[in-house]
Design a protein around this motif. Structure first.
Motif, mmCIF file in Angstrom:
data_model
loop_
_atom_site.group_PDB
_atom_site.id
_atom_site.type_symbol
_atom_site.label_atom_id
_atom_site.label_comp_id
_atom_site.label_asym_id
_atom_site.label_seq_id
_atom_site.Cartn_x
_atom_site.Cartn_y
_atom_site.Cartn_z
ATOM 1 N N GLU A 78 -8.609 2.921 6.201
ATOM 2 C CA GLU A 78 -9.262 3.982 5.434
ATOM 3 C C GLU A 78 -8.695 4.146 4.028
ATOM 4 N N ALA A 79 -7.577 3.480 3.742
ATOM 5 C CA ALA A 79 -6.911 3.686 2.452
ATOM 6 C C ALA A 79 -7.664 2.976 1.328
ATOM 7 N N ASP A 80 -7.844 3.688 0.221
ATOM 8 C CA ASP A 80 -8.436 3.118 -0.987
ATOM 9 C C ASP A 80 -7.681 3.675 -2.182
ATOM 10 N N LEU A 81 -6.730 2.894 -2.681
ATOM 11 C CA LEU A 81 -5.948 3.293 -3.839
ATOM 12 C C LEU A 81 -6.366 2.526 -5.090
ATOM 13 N N SER A 82 -7.563 1.952 -5.054
ATOM 14 C CA SER A 82 -8.009 1.147 -6.187
ATOM 15 C C SER A 82 -8.134 1.951 -7.467
ATOM 16 N N ASP A 83 -8.388 3.263 -7.344
ATOM 17 C CA ASP A 83 -8.491 4.093 -8.537
ATOM 18 C C ASP A 83 -7.169 4.218 -9.282
ATOM 19 N N THR A 143 0.835 -1.195 0.000
ATOM 20 C CA THR A 143 0.000 0.000 0.000
ATOM 21 C C THR A 143 0.873 1.251 0.000
ATOM 22 N N VAL A 144 1.953 1.236 0.786
ATOM 23 C CA VAL A 144 2.923 2.332 0.739
ATOM 24 C C VAL A 144 3.497 2.455 -0.661
ATOM 25 N N LEU A 145 3.813 1.329 -1.283
ATOM 26 C CA LEU A 145 4.355 1.302 -2.643
ATOM 27 C C LEU A 145 3.409 2.000 -3.616
ATOM 28 N N LEU A 146 2.113 1.728 -3.526
ATOM 29 C CA LEU A 146 1.164 2.356 -4.444
ATOM 30 C C LEU A 146 1.096 3.864 -4.236
ATOM 31 N N GLU A 147 1.088 4.305 -2.987
ATOM 32 C CA GLU A 147 1.082 5.754 -2.734
ATOM 33 C C GLU A 147 2.376 6.386 -3.211
ATOM 34 N N PHE A 148 3.498 5.684 -3.039
ATOM 35 C CA PHE A 148 4.773 6.174 -3.537
ATOM 36 C C PHE A 148 4.708 6.330 -5.054
ATOM 37 N N TYR A 149 4.146 5.353 -5.739
ATOM 38 C CA TYR A 149 4.035 5.458 -7.197
ATOM 39 C C TYR A 149 3.113 6.603 -7.601
ATOM 40 N N ARG A 150 2.020 6.781 -6.869
ATOM 41 C CA ARG A 150 1.114 7.885 -7.181
ATOM 42 C C ARG A 150 1.829 9.234 -7.105
ATOM 43 N N ARG A 151 2.682 9.396 -6.112
ATOM 44 C CA ARG A 151 3.301 10.696 -5.862
ATOM 45 C C ARG A 151 4.653 10.858 -6.558
ATOM 46 N N ARG A 179 -4.334 2.936 -13.798
ATOM 47 C CA ARG A 179 -3.490 4.016 -14.327
ATOM 48 C C ARG A 179 -2.006 3.752 -14.147
ATOM 49 N N ILE A 180 -1.656 2.559 -13.682
ATOM 50 C CA ILE A 180 -0.245 2.187 -13.556
ATOM 51 C C ILE A 180 0.327 1.939 -14.950
ATOM 52 N N THR A 181 1.433 2.576 -15.259
ATOM 53 C CA THR A 181 2.009 2.476 -16.605
ATOM 54 C C THR A 181 3.354 1.778 -16.631
ATOM 55 N N VAL A 182 3.833 1.299 -15.497
ATOM 56 C CA VAL A 182 5.098 0.558 -15.467
ATOM 57 C C VAL A 182 4.793 -0.931 -15.361
ATOM 58 N N PHE A 186 -6.384 -7.192 -9.160
ATOM 59 C CA PHE A 186 -5.228 -6.382 -9.543
ATOM 60 C C PHE A 186 -4.786 -6.739 -10.965
ATOM 61 N N HIS A 187 -4.677 -8.038 -11.221
ATOM 62 C CA HIS A 187 -4.210 -8.505 -12.526
ATOM 63 C C HIS A 187 -5.161 -8.062 -13.640
ATOM 64 N N GLU A 188 -6.425 -8.037 -13.337
ATOM 65 C CA GLU A 188 -7.433 -7.656 -14.322
ATOM 66 C C GLU A 188 -7.346 -6.180 -14.696
ATOM 67 N N VAL A 189 -7.051 -5.322 -13.715
ATOM 68 C CA VAL A 189 -7.154 -3.885 -13.977
ATOM 69 C C VAL A 189 -5.811 -3.197 -14.217
ATOM 70 N N ILE A 190 -4.697 -3.790 -13.784
ATOM 71 C CA ILE A 190 -3.387 -3.183 -14.041
ATOM 72 C C ILE A 190 -2.950 -3.584 -15.447
ATOM 73 N N PRO A 191 -2.741 -2.622 -16.350
ATOM 74 C CA PRO A 191 -2.538 -2.950 -17.764
ATOM 75 C C PRO A 191 -1.397 -3.918 -18.053
ATOM 76 N N ASP A 192 -0.197 -3.637 -17.574
ATOM 77 C CA ASP A 192 0.974 -4.467 -17.894
ATOM 78 C C ASP A 192 1.384 -5.223 -16.636
ATOM 79 N N SER A 193 0.594 -6.240 -16.291
ATOM 80 C CA SER A 193 0.842 -6.959 -15.041
ATOM 81 C C SER A 193 1.002 -8.451 -15.303
#
Length: 266
Positions: A189-194, A96-104, A198-201, A222-229
């Motif tokens: 409370e964290a919801d980073l599903s949006d 979850t920290v990783l996803l927020e790190f990628y967002r920012r 939009r992950i491009t790596v 995750f596999h379904e919605v992350i484009p290059d996974s």
């Protein structure tokens, strides 16, 4: 080793030479939980594991810190190491920290490696399950000795090897209850599903088939919605698959990182 990042002292371990792979531990953990990865991957990679604020040898977690603040401290730490874009891996809360790190800080990420994790509890689990986990965490932390059970259901598919149980007992003995309370409150409370679609790596998903904490339904979503996974399911493994089946996890990490070298790497 340690550095100062955004005013906090951050302890970390760094070994090996090669493209950087940065590991982020889960709640009630610290960088020692990646021992099997240091033992195997440092022949070809620069392996780094931090103690996040409030864990291990790092400064206490400021009481008002948010998930974004933690991600920004990680960015400052990596800047101080002058690594360039890195493979960033996280387990459980660390994912979850990783996803927020990628967002920012997407420019600092070559690939993402998510190991038995969540897009926050709110972003990955049913509401009733989140409520049950929050209630369970409060009960656990109300116990007088505030002990953390390293063999909580779902962490392993079966009884962990003795050396793994000893490692977890050592790590959990050093858990700071205030840190754990704050982490669990943020996670609930964290919801980073949006962010996921939009992950491009390139993204590697590693999941224990018997993970009861973050079940395979989360991995498949995750596999379904992350484009290059890419999804790798580890048999006979639970939530801490990198400890329970390190050979399989390390093999998957090694193959993936070779296939997707950071910009500028040979």
């Amino acid at each position: 080793m340690e550095c100062v990042a955004n005013g906090l002292t951050i302890a970390y371990r760094r070994e090996g030479v090669g493209p950087p792979v940065v590991f982020l531990h889960g709640a009630a953990g610290d960088g020692r939980i990646w021992a099997p990865q240091f033992a195997d991957l440092t022949d070809e990679f620069t392996v780094i594991a931090w103690d996040e604020p409030g864990a291990g040898g790092s400064s206490d977690l400021p009481h008002d810190f948010t998930l974004a603040d933690i991600a920004d401290v990680l960015a400052a730490m990596l800047d101080s190491l002058d690594l360039g874009p890195a493979h960033i891996a996280g387990n459980s809360w660390g994912g979850t920290v990783l996803l927020e790190f990628y967002r920012r800080h997407p420019d600092r990420v070559a690939t993402l490696i998510m190991i038995d994790t969540y897009a926050g509890w709110k972003g990955s689990l049913p509401a009733d399950e989140v409520r049950a986990r929050v209630a369970g965490a409060r009960m656990m932390l109300s116990v007088r000795d505030e002990a953390v059970d390293p063999t909580v259901s779902g962490l392993f598919a079966s009884d962990p090897p003795k050396e793994v149980a000893r490692l977890l007992a050592t790590i959990t003995a050093d858990v700071r209850p205030d840190t754990l309370r704050r982490e669990l409150a943020i996670m609930a409370e964290a919801d980073l599903s949006d962010l996921l679609p939009r992950i491009t790596v390139p993204t590697l998903l590693i999941w224990g088939r018997n993970d009861l904490r973050s079940p395979l339904t989360v991995a498949h979503r995750f596999h379904e919605v992350i484009p290059d996974s890419t999804l790798v399911v580890i048999d006979d493994a639970g939530h801490l698959s990198h400890l329970e089946r390190p050979e399989q996890v390390n093999h998957a990490v090694r193959q993936f990182c070779h296939a997707h070298p950071p910009s500028g790497s040979v």
